[in-house]
Design an enzyme around this catalytic site. Structure first.
Site, PDB file in Angstrom:
ATOM      1  N   ASP A 177       0.812  -1.225   0.000  1.00  0.00           N
ATOM      2  CA  ASP A 177       0.000   0.000   0.000  1.00  0.00           C
ATOM      3  C   ASP A 177       0.845   1.275   0.000  1.00  0.00           C
ATOM      4  O   ASP A 177       0.422   2.315   0.497  1.00  0.00           O
ATOM      5  CB  ASP A 177      -0.957   0.023   1.211  1.00  0.00           C
ATOM      6  N   GLU A 178       2.044   1.200  -0.574  1.00  0.00           N
ATOM      7  CA  GLU A 178       2.940   2.360  -0.589  1.00  0.00           C
ATOM      8  C   GLU A 178       3.248   2.833  -2.003  1.00  0.00           C
ATOM      9  O   GLU A 178       4.045   3.747  -2.181  1.00  0.00           O
ATOM     10  CB  GLU A 178       4.256   2.019   0.127  1.00  0.00           C
TER      11      GLU A 178
END
Length: 282
Positions: free
Chosen positions: A225-226
């Site tokens: 999720d980066e």
């Protein structure tokens, strides 16, 4: 018909726009749309040009090569107007998949869903019409993850997929997979990142008493999720909303955020700028 598209990035300096415009003119093309961005923090310049005309591609490529060398530029040039082939990966929740199927059906985006991959059986999606797109059931367990990803890449090759979309695919791809799919794999995360990463973000949000919930579409990287964010949206909620209400409202946000991100990508409107993106919306 979709126009030809030129995207470029280079250290910023005088004369880039003039040179690119003149290059297209001399090669026999007409600019239909142009957008640019100067990143003052990094000194990088980004530009997207949509164009058409009767010029020769080989002539333009030769001129572009000289321009790249002069400006220390990287670029991509797309003359291919065929629909982008999109492979959709999904788990149990099918609202984003259903939305993409509908947008393909009405011709909203220049894409063809080349296949659907799920770690749940076809019966899970019995109410959906795949409109001829092949379905691939690839179950996965902790012990079979490596074999499942090997088969996944076989499907990607077989379908000649240009773009991979994780439409609420609730599996974490391996570092090897994210590296192989760099820049062509979009995930929809049911949270307004960077807050509430990982599992059950709506329940996390409810526990914190947030007043806004959101969704984020981003490119997939090895960091969970980066990845560089393409699109986000939010909706106001209140103390009276239960976790189930947040999930219901969140589904609507997820659908529209993912659809916009996919459209921006297939229309060549996104450029990766380190950990961020430059997006030229229409």
């Amino acid at each position: 018909m979709a126009p030809n598209v030129l995207k470029l990035a280079c250290p910023n300096r005088r004369g880039i726009v003039a040179t690119v415009s003149n290059m297209l003119f001399e090669a026999g093309f007409n600019i239909r749309e142009a957008a640019q961005y100067d990143d003052h923090e990094t000194g990088q310049f980004f530009m997207r040009v949509a164009f058409d005309g009767s010029g020769a591609r080989a002539d333009l490529e030769a001129r572009l090569g000289a321009t790249e060398k002069h400006f220390q530029m990287t670029s991509s040039l797309r003359f291919d107007k065929r629909p982008q082939r999109v492979l959709v990966l999904v788990s149990r929740f099918d609202h984003c998949l259903a939305d993409l199927l509908y947008r393909q059906y009405v011709g909203e985006m220049n894409m063809q869903i080349a296949g659907v991959v799920a770690n749940y059986p076809r019966e899970t999606f019995a109410r959906l019409d795949f409109d001829g797109a092949p379905f691939h059931y690839l179950p996965i367990t902790k012990d079979t993850k490596k074999e499942q990803e090997k088969r996944l890449f076989e499907v990607i090759d077989e379908t000649e997929a240009d773009l991979i979309v994780l439409a609420r695919y609730m599996q974490v791809l391996s570092d090897e997979a994210t590296e192989r799919l760099a820049g062509r794999c979009i995930n929809i995360h049911h949270s307004f990142l960077p807050g509430f990463k990982g599992a059950r973000p709506y329940h996390q949000a409810h526990a914190r008493g947030v007043k806004l919930i959101g969704a984020t579409a981003h490119y997939v990287t090895g960091e969970l999720d980066e990845g560089p964010i393409i699109e986000q949206d939010v909706e106001r909620v209140s103390h009276g909303d239960t976790p189930d209400a947040l999930v219901r409202k969140g589904r609507d946000i997820e659908r529209r955020v993912l659809a916009r991100a996919v459209r921006y990508h297939i229309d060549d409107r996104v450029m990766i700028n380190g950990p961020r993106t430059v997006v030229f919306p229409d």
